[in-house]
Scaffold this motif. Sequence first.
Motif, PDB file in Angstrom:
ATOM      1  N   ARG A  79      40.221  57.978  -4.923  1.00 16.18           N
ATOM      2  CA  ARG A  79      41.485  58.021  -4.178  1.00 16.18           C
ATOM      3  C   ARG A  79      42.380  59.152  -4.673  1.00 16.18           C
ATOM      4  O   ARG A  79      42.902  59.938  -3.883  1.00 16.18           O
ATOM      5  CB  ARG A  79      42.212  56.680  -4.313  1.00 16.18           C
ATOM      6  CG  ARG A  79      43.534  56.619  -3.554  1.00 16.18           C
ATOM      7  CD  ARG A  79      44.221  55.277  -3.752  1.00 16.18           C
ATOM      8  NE  ARG A  79      45.469  55.239  -3.019  1.00 16.18           N
ATOM      9  CZ  ARG A  79      46.618  55.734  -3.454  1.00 16.18           C
ATOM     10  NH1 ARG A  79      46.664  56.338  -4.649  1.00 16.18           N
ATOM     11  NH2 ARG A  79      47.723  55.667  -2.733  1.00 16.18           N
ATOM     12  N   ARG A  82      40.991  62.552  -3.715  1.00 12.97           N
ATOM     13  CA  ARG A  82      41.216  62.878  -2.300  1.00 12.97           C
ATOM     14  C   ARG A  82      42.671  63.308  -2.048  1.00 12.97           C
ATOM     15  O   ARG A  82      42.932  64.211  -1.258  1.00 12.97           O
ATOM     16  CB  ARG A  82      40.886  61.667  -1.432  1.00 12.97           C
ATOM     17  CG  ARG A  82      39.411  61.340  -1.318  1.00 12.97           C
ATOM     18  CD  ARG A  82      38.639  62.461  -0.659  1.00 12.97           C
ATOM     19  NE  ARG A  82      37.284  62.047  -0.318  1.00 12.97           N
ATOM     20  CZ  ARG A  82      36.314  62.888  -0.029  1.00 12.97           C
ATOM     21  NH1 ARG A  82      36.542  64.190  -0.070  1.00 12.97           N
ATOM     22  NH2 ARG A  82      35.119  62.461   0.279  1.00 12.97           N
ATOM     23  N   GLN A  85      43.084  66.828  -3.231  1.00 11.19           N
ATOM     24  CA  GLN A  85      42.419  67.719  -2.271  1.00 11.19           C
ATOM     25  C   GLN A  85      43.266  67.885  -1.014  1.00 11.19           C
ATOM     26  O   GLN A  85      43.379  68.996  -0.469  1.00 11.19           O
ATOM     27  CB  GLN A  85      41.041  67.157  -1.922  1.00 11.19           C
ATOM     28  CG  GLN A  85      40.035  67.255  -3.067  1.00 11.19           C
ATOM     29  CD  GLN A  85      38.759  66.473  -2.794  1.00 11.19           C
ATOM     30  OE1 GLN A  85      38.711  65.624  -1.902  1.00 11.19           O
ATOM     31  NE2 GLN A  85      37.714  66.764  -3.560  1.00 11.19           N
ATOM     32  N   TRP A 199      43.397  64.270   7.955  1.00 12.28           N
ATOM     33  CA  TRP A 199      42.372  64.596   6.967  1.00 12.28           C
ATOM     34  C   TRP A 199      42.192  63.474   5.948  1.00 12.28           C
ATOM     35  O   TRP A 199      41.076  63.043   5.696  1.00 12.28           O
ATOM     36  CB  TRP A 199      42.713  65.898   6.242  1.00 12.28           C
ATOM     37  CG  TRP A 199      41.585  66.410   5.399  1.00 12.28           C
ATOM     38  CD1 TRP A 199      40.578  67.252   5.793  1.00 12.28           C
ATOM     39  CD2 TRP A 199      41.325  66.096   4.022  1.00 12.28           C
ATOM     40  NE1 TRP A 199      39.706  67.487   4.743  1.00 12.28           N
ATOM     41  CE2 TRP A 199      40.130  66.791   3.648  1.00 12.28           C
ATOM     42  CE3 TRP A 199      41.962  65.309   3.067  1.00 12.28           C
ATOM     43  CZ2 TRP A 199      39.589  66.713   2.370  1.00 12.28           C
ATOM     44  CZ3 TRP A 199      41.422  65.219   1.790  1.00 12.28           C
ATOM     45  CH2 TRP A 199      40.243  65.917   1.449  1.00 12.28           C
ATOM     46  N   LEU A 200      43.301  63.004   5.384  1.00 12.88           N
ATOM     47  CA  LEU A 200      43.201  62.034   4.292  1.00 12.88           C
ATOM     48  C   LEU A 200      42.839  60.633   4.788  1.00 12.88           C
ATOM     49  O   LEU A 200      41.907  60.005   4.280  1.00 12.88           O
ATOM     50  CB  LEU A 200      44.525  61.999   3.525  1.00 12.88           C
ATOM     51  CG  LEU A 200      44.558  61.166   2.238  1.00 12.88           C
ATOM     52  CD1 LEU A 200      43.496  61.655   1.254  1.00 12.88           C
ATOM     53  CD2 LEU A 200      45.946  61.243   1.602  1.00 12.88           C
ATOM     54  N   PRO A 202      41.345  59.497   7.580  1.00  9.84           N
ATOM     55  CA  PRO A 202      39.959  59.292   8.042  1.00  9.84           C
ATOM     56  C   PRO A 202      38.963  59.150   6.896  1.00  9.84           C
ATOM     57  O   PRO A 202      37.989  58.398   7.007  1.00  9.84           O
ATOM     58  CB  PRO A 202      39.678  60.555   8.870  1.00  9.84           C
ATOM     59  CG  PRO A 202      41.016  60.985   9.358  1.00  9.84           C
ATOM     60  CD  PRO A 202      41.947  60.670   8.233  1.00  9.84           C
ATOM     61  N   ARG A 203      39.193  59.850   5.809  1.00  5.35           N
ATOM     62  CA  ARG A 203      38.281  59.755   4.664  1.00  5.35           C
ATOM     63  C   ARG A 203      38.445  58.427   3.940  1.00  5.35           C
ATOM     64  O   ARG A 203      37.469  57.842   3.470  1.00  5.35           O
ATOM     65  CB  ARG A 203      38.504  60.948   3.732  1.00  5.35           C
ATOM     66  CG  ARG A 203      37.798  62.188   4.255  1.00  5.35           C
ATOM     67  CD  ARG A 203      38.406  63.489   3.788  1.00  5.35           C
ATOM     68  NE  ARG A 203      37.655  64.604   4.346  1.00  5.35           N
ATOM     69  CZ  ARG A 203      37.787  65.022   5.609  1.00  5.35           C
ATOM     70  NH1 ARG A 203      38.643  64.420   6.428  1.00  5.35           N
ATOM     71  NH2 ARG A 203      37.072  66.039   6.060  1.00  5.35           N
ATOM     72  N   TRP A 204      39.686  57.954   3.825  1.00  4.13           N
ATOM     73  CA  TRP A 204      39.900  56.637   3.240  1.00  4.13           C
ATOM     74  C   TRP A 204      39.270  55.554   4.103  1.00  4.13           C
ATOM     75  O   TRP A 204      38.611  54.647   3.609  1.00  4.13           O
ATOM     76  CB  TRP A 204      41.402  56.366   3.102  1.00  4.13           C
ATOM     77  CG  TRP A 204      42.015  57.038   1.921  1.00  4.13           C
ATOM     78  CD1 TRP A 204      41.360  57.655   0.898  1.00  4.13           C
ATOM     79  CD2 TRP A 204      43.404  57.139   1.626  1.00  4.13           C
ATOM     80  NE1 TRP A 204      42.269  58.149  -0.009  1.00  4.13           N
ATOM     81  CE2 TRP A 204      43.524  57.855   0.406  1.00  4.13           C
ATOM     82  CE3 TRP A 204      44.559  56.715   2.266  1.00  4.13           C
ATOM     83  CZ2 TRP A 204      44.747  58.131  -0.177  1.00  4.13           C
ATOM     84  CZ3 TRP A 204      45.790  56.991   1.695  1.00  4.13           C
ATOM     85  CH2 TRP A 204      45.881  57.695   0.477  1.00  4.13           C
ATOM     86  N   GLY A 206      36.842  55.918   6.281  1.00  3.51           N
ATOM     87  CA  GLY A 206      35.391  56.048   6.239  1.00  3.51           C
ATOM     88  C   GLY A 206      34.806  55.449   4.975  1.00  3.51           C
ATOM     89  O   GLY A 206      33.776  54.766   5.015  1.00  3.51           O
ATOM     90  N   ALA A 207      35.481  55.676   3.849  1.00  2.00           N
ATOM     91  CA  ALA A 207      35.008  55.115   2.575  1.00  2.00           C
ATOM     92  C   ALA A 207      35.098  53.592   2.594  1.00  2.00           C
ATOM     93  O   ALA A 207      34.194  52.896   2.109  1.00  2.00           O
ATOM     94  CB  ALA A 207      35.825  55.685   1.423  1.00  2.00           C
TER      95      ALA A 207
END
Length: 221
Positions: A79, A82, A85, A199-200, A202-204, A206-207
């Motif tokens: 977390r 990300r 990033q 960006w952030l 969707p990755r959270w 998805g994870a």
Amino acid sequence: MGDRQHLGDYVLASGVFVLVGLLGIIVAGDPNFLDFLQRLLAPGDARSVVRLFSDACLYVFYLFFFVTFVSSYLRPNIRARRIVQAYLLAEIFGSLLAVRSLKMVLGRARPGAGIGDGFHGFAWRPDLHAFPSGHTVDVWICAFFAGLLLPYRSLRWLAIGLAILVSLTRLMMNVHWPSDVLVGALIGAVISLAVRRYWLLPRWEGAAAAASSSTIAMPPR
């Protein structure tokens, strides 16, 4: 809960900051509003201290993100990694691409240049790179992503408060007009929120979905 709370606080603070600045510019105009703010804030002979504070706050944020990024590998924390990033991505779009492009293309004279507040078109000269304020864009991006990492609301408000103070130092140092700072805060906030949303998150999500499906797929013991 903390992320949502910080999102609300950040939107409120940046919205009020931009609204107050916009009203001041509409009522008095950039030069007169700048003169009023400088008399109100009265930097006087302390301009060197103000400059040190303005730059030091950014370096504190940079160090914070660097330490967080390194520690996210030493003690695995996806977390936090990300978020850093996402912060770097926002800086690329905001402080690097948007700010540098607008500064060179518009060529607005700084207050200290003594040639008014006009736009002179494409320019390389630093004294014609007033619009928008790069420090302001930078610090509002820092404040948002630092707030996602900080554990307490009081610390998140401290980050937002530093963003406001650094923005004001650009006026106290006579290197930007109020509209430069106002647009800088707006750019920093909009890009931060956009990177978080597109960006952030969707990755959270998805994870979280991957972890959920992995748990469901595990056979019973």
